[in-house]
Design an enzyme around this catalytic site. Structure first.
Site, PDB file in Angstrom:
ATOM      1  N   SER A 283      -8.401  -2.764   0.951  1.00  0.00           N
ATOM      2  CA  SER A 283      -8.614  -2.936  -0.485  1.00  0.00           C
ATOM      3  C   SER A 283     -10.080  -2.667  -0.834  1.00  0.00           C
ATOM      4  O   SER A 283     -10.604  -1.600  -0.523  1.00  0.00           O
ATOM      5  CB  SER A 283      -8.178  -4.352  -0.894  1.00  0.00           C
ATOM      6  OG  SER A 283      -8.162  -4.504  -2.291  1.00  0.00           O
ATOM      7  N   ASP A 346       2.046   0.718  -3.654  1.00  0.00           N
ATOM      8  CA  ASP A 346       0.836  -0.045  -3.964  1.00  0.00           C
ATOM      9  C   ASP A 346       0.066   0.664  -5.075  1.00  0.00           C
ATOM     10  O   ASP A 346      -0.133   1.879  -5.025  1.00  0.00           O
ATOM     11  CB  ASP A 346      -0.013  -0.152  -2.700  1.00  0.00           C
ATOM     12  CG  ASP A 346      -1.262  -0.991  -2.880  1.00  0.00           C
ATOM     13  OD1 ASP A 346      -1.412  -1.632  -3.943  1.00  0.00           O
ATOM     14  OD2 ASP A 346      -2.093  -1.002  -1.949  1.00  0.00           O
ATOM     15  N   HIS A 402       0.609  -4.645  -1.759  1.00  0.00           N
ATOM     16  CA  HIS A 402      -0.788  -4.447  -1.376  1.00  0.00           C
ATOM     17  C   HIS A 402      -1.162  -5.226  -0.120  1.00  0.00           C
ATOM     18  O   HIS A 402      -2.274  -5.081   0.386  1.00  0.00           O
ATOM     19  CB  HIS A 402      -1.681  -4.872  -2.554  1.00  0.00           C
ATOM     20  CG  HIS A 402      -3.124  -4.525  -2.381  1.00  0.00           C
ATOM     21  ND1 HIS A 402      -3.575  -3.235  -2.187  1.00  0.00           N
ATOM     22  CD2 HIS A 402      -4.239  -5.305  -2.368  1.00  0.00           C
ATOM     23  CE1 HIS A 402      -4.893  -3.233  -2.080  1.00  0.00           C
ATOM     24  NE2 HIS A 402      -5.323  -4.478  -2.174  1.00  0.00           N
TER      25      HIS A 402
END
Length: 469
Positions: A283, A346, A402
């Protein structure tokens, strides 16, 4: 006390009081008591998974053979040829290395103290000496050499945590990751001394997309060496990477300064050995990893005294776009290799640059270059689909899509495009639900079990090489 069953991969059993999950290698247990007979659905799934046992009979031979081939082929795994013929079908060694670096990125989440009641909130729960051992990752064979800290002077509300205690460890810094180096035994196995930098990403599920909704700034705006003012990256990432607070001993120097100093020290220490620099993150941590790799190459920290470059590779998990097209071109020109692993469902990898990005026509890209919101992905993409896994629920939940452990589960079961999803027996399926509710209910694995007092997890028995099953 938790029980295990031979080498049968894993099984789920109904406990008289609570749930118990007993994998043969990774161990997760919930509660204590006696075992009852599993349900019909569970027995069916057990019998399906038992089919993978046959591949374990030759495990010792596979490990020995792959130990030799890894030392010989690490440059290909590190992206020397842009992973040509490595991903489809995926090579077993390539998969095992992705899982290892993914675990090292996940370690940033597992060790982070996000409990607002704790005096150590915002810090790391483990000392550097006990870091990998405390997380059950000692088998990877790395030693943490330093921790990384970043200052609070930035508007990223889902990255920073602060303790309300007046005598807390720090009032203006957060633990952001670590630098680690392979020990002698692992270095011999890898074929080089590997310096790994792991970056922590945002922890909270809510609103993390807002962290990546900023505009582009020239890298020179924050003192990164570059002769090209057209090279621009997302402003928030750049600020997080370079900010500091001289009043705080942990963030007196920026994360950038901390890394470059430690990297210079390690390169000098191991100057007579073959070396690699591997940077990983998930991320927001992925974005910082890519920016960090660019900075190392641009400043020339990776240059040996004899003029040779130390290979730099980024293994990015669920990462957003970082900079503009000129940033991508310069990164590629510097020889930095980036492999981006994403779940196609995602949303984060589609951010920022929703309207102006590498997929629009050349004319639209020219138009976008006049705005501060024209982004471009870098490197090679390995796109995975969680709907191919028979173990996961069908969901549109952004947090599940995610989730890093879920993405590593997809890597574990991936063998190539159009090939059947088949997970290895060495990785515990329960890890997916560590901080999510993504596994199908008939697996009887509680959601969001991370941090529960009645859970024990042993990851030291995970096979280093994940071969075909």
């Amino acid at each position: 006390m938790a029980a295990t069953l031979s080498d049968a991969g894993w099984f789920t059993a109904i406990h008289l009081q609570d749930k118990i999950v007993c994998p043969s290698q990774n161990l997760v247990a919930f509660g204590v008591g006696n075992l009852a007979i599993p349900s019909k659905a569970t027995r069916f799934r057990m019998s399906t998974m038992f089919k993978s046992i046959q591949s374990e009979n030759n495990a010792a031979v596979v490990v020995e053979e792959n130990a030799n081939s890894l030392a010989e082929s690490w440059k290909e795994i590190h992206g020397e040829n842009d992973w040509e013929a490595m991903l489809d079908p995926i090579k077993p060694l390539m998969k095992s290395e992705l899982l290892r670096y993914g675990d090292m990125a996940q370690a940033c989440y597992d060790a982070f103290d996000q409990d607002p009641r704790s005096k150590n909130c915002g810090g790391c729960q483990l000392t550097p000496e006990m870091f990998f051992e405390g997380l059950g990752l000692s088998k990877h064979g790395y030693d943490v050499t330093t921790y990384l800290y970043s200052a609070y002077n930035i508007n990223l509300p889902n990255f920073y945590f602060k303790s309300p205690w007046p005598n807390s460890w720090s009032s203006s810094a957060n633990w952001s990751g670590y630098v680690a180096v392979s020990n002698d035994e692992t270095s011999a196995f890898l074929g080089r001394r590997d310096i790994t930098i792991a970056w922590r990403g945002t922890v909270l599920k809510r609103e993390w997309l807002a962290d990546m909704m900023d505009f582009l700034r020239p890298v020179t705006h924050r003192e990164i060496d570059s002769r090209d003012p057209s090279i621009r990256v997302e402003a928030g990432f750049l600020q997080l990477y370079t900010d500091k607070d001289e009043r705080c001993k942990f963030s007196k120097y920026s994360a950038r300064e901390q890394i470059l100093a430690e990297l210079s020290r390690l390169i000098q220490k191991y100057e007579n050995e073959e070396m690699s620099i591997t940077i990983t993150g998930h991320s927001l941590g992925s974005a910082l990893a890519i920016l960090n790799a660019y900075d190392i190459a641009e400043t020339g920290i990776d240059l040996r005294k004899d003029g040779r470059d130390i290979p730099i590779c980024v293994f990015s998990f669920s990462g957003p776009r970082v900079g503009n097209a000129r940033f991508r071109q310069r990164l590629e020109g510097l020889g930095v290799k980036v492999l981006r692993v994403v779940n196609i469902h995602d949303k984060v990898p589609y951010m920022p640059g929703v309207f102006f990005n590498e997929h629009v026509s050349p004319i639209m890209q020219k138009v976008g270059e006049m705005s501060p919101w024209c982004y471009s992905h870098v490197g090679v993409e390995l796109a995975l689909d969680h709907e191919n896994s028979p173990f996961l629920k069908k969901t549109n939940d952004l947090g599940c899509c995610h989730n890093l452990e879920a993405l590593l589960h997809l890597v574990d079961g991936y063998h190539g495009k159009g090939r059947r999803f088949w997970r290895s027996p060495g990785r515990d399926i329960a890890l997916v639900n560590k901080s999510a509710d993504f596994l199908k209910d008939d697996l009887s694995i509680p959601p969001n079990w991370r941090g529960s007092q009645n859970i024990r997890i042993n990851r030291n028995n995970v096979d280093h090489v994940a071969g075909e099953t």
